[in-house]
Design an enzyme around this catalytic site. Structure first.
Site, mmCIF file in Angstrom:
data_model
loop_
_atom_site.group_PDB
_atom_site.id
_atom_site.type_symbol
_atom_site.label_atom_id
_atom_site.label_comp_id
_atom_site.label_asym_id
_atom_site.label_seq_id
_atom_site.Cartn_x
_atom_site.Cartn_y
_atom_site.Cartn_z
ATOM 1 N N GLU A 159 0.828 -1.213 0.000
ATOM 2 C CA GLU A 159 0.000 0.000 0.000
ATOM 3 C C GLU A 159 0.860 1.260 0.000
ATOM 4 O O GLU A 159 1.226 1.771 1.046
ATOM 5 C CB GLU A 159 -0.945 0.022 1.205
ATOM 6 C CG GLU A 159 -1.850 1.241 1.210
ATOM 7 C CD GLU A 159 -2.759 1.325 2.426
ATOM 8 O OE1 GLU A 159 -3.627 2.222 2.445
ATOM 9 O OE2 GLU A 159 -2.605 0.509 3.353
ATOM 10 N N LYS B 229 -2.740 -1.814 -2.927
ATOM 11 C CA LYS B 229 -3.800 -0.936 -2.422
ATOM 12 C C LYS B 229 -3.368 0.489 -2.692
ATOM 13 O O LYS B 229 -2.344 0.951 -2.167
ATOM 14 C CB LYS B 229 -4.036 -1.168 -0.926
ATOM 15 C CG LYS B 229 -5.165 -0.327 -0.341
ATOM 16 C CD LYS B 229 -5.543 -0.779 1.071
ATOM 17 C CE LYS B 229 -6.643 0.096 1.646
ATOM 18 N NZ LYS B 229 -7.119 -0.394 2.961
#
Length: 299
Positions: free
Chosen positions: A180, A217
């Site tokens: 992420e 993400k």
């Protein structure tokens, strides 16, 4: 060696429609999450009471009759949640055995100070023991968050290189990492940062072995379908989007314009629910929320 349960989870993430619930608020973000839920700081004292309160909130969400594996593919947990039980079962086991929701574990220890317009991961000193604990509880994957604030090529390369280095350690333990590298939605250079980030992610995917896959993400991009190369890449199991401070309406709108990307929302997921609601009101709010995020994730 993946367990039979983890292989079933892999197939679910790969092939089923739905989204991933981000229920991993940690020490720094928990007071704000509780306040939005209607629990003020005067209602608890110290970290332990705070974690009890937030576990009550998370338990109410995941035990709701509207929260199940038909629409919710997975849920990301904080380590403190992994150590607690839901209706007599360890949290991760409850998610999979009762709800058929794939459990993920947040493994990062927060952000380092800003350098080159980015914040790297703080060192994760206990990562090996954390991964062993996750495997013991049939957790499927992990999540770790860095932050990008400016379109600084060196800073973004440093973020991605660090994420992949830790990601390979996670893959070696038999778990799937969610990498992420969040771009701050308020960045004055958001679109330029997205261009640099996409190039860095594609470059580092080449360093994975042929049979390795990761998840990404990312912040919802300024241009629709900007990350299509990642959606279709054979080494990307799933591309998921964070809400990043956008309202649920705005996050859903942006997500619906990006084919193949699914939600992994936190604030946008819990927007509108409160401790003061009756169970019927709570379930109705969650049902409408889950339906809207699912619809946006079907693009």
């Amino acid at each position: 060696m993946a367990s039979p349960a983890q292989l079933d989870m892999l197939e679910k993430i790969r092939s089923q429609n739905g989204f991933i619930a981000a229920l991993d608020q940690s020490g720094g973000s928990t007071p704000k999450a509780l306040l939005l839920y209607g629990v003020t700081e005067s209602e608890y004292q110290g970290d332990e009471e705070m974690y009890v309160k937030v576990h009550e909130m998370r338990t109410r969400i995941v035990t709701s009759k509207v929260f199940d594996g038909a629409r919710v593919l997975g849920a990301i947990l904080f380590e403190n949640t992994l150590d607690r039980s839901i209706e007599g079962l360890p949290s991760a086991e409850y998610l999979w055995q009762v709800k058929q929701v794939v459990p993920f574990l947040k493994v990062d220890k927060g952000l380092a100070d800003e350098v080159n317009g980015t914040q790297l991961l703080k060192p994760i000193s206990n990562l090996d023991s954390l991964l062993a604990k996750a495997n013991k509880q049939n957790v499927f994957g992990t999540k770790m968050r860095s932050v990008i604030k400016l379109a600084n090529a060196q800073g973004i390369e440093d973020v991605v290189a660090q994420q992949f280095a830790v990601g390979k350690q996670i893959l070696a333990a038999g778990l799937i990492p969610i990498i992420e590298p969040e771009i701050d939605i308020h960045s004055p250079e958001k679109a330029q940062a997205e261009t640099l980030l996409k190039a860095a992610l594609i470059k580092h995917l080449d360093s994975l072995a042929a049979d390795q896959v990761v998840m990404f993400k990312v912040t919802l991009p300024e241009t629709a379908n900007f990350y299509q190369e990642l959606v279709s890449h054979p080494k990307v199991l799933k591309l998921v989007a964070l809400s990043g401070g956008y309202s649920r309406e705005e996050a859903n709108h942006r997500l619906s314009q990006n084919n193949g990307m699914i939600a992994s929302f936190s604030r946008a997921l819990t927007e509108g629910v409160s401790a003061q609601q009756s169970d019927a009101e709570f379930d109705a709010t969650m049902d409408a929320t889950i339906a809207s995020i699912c619809q946006a994730s079907r693009s």
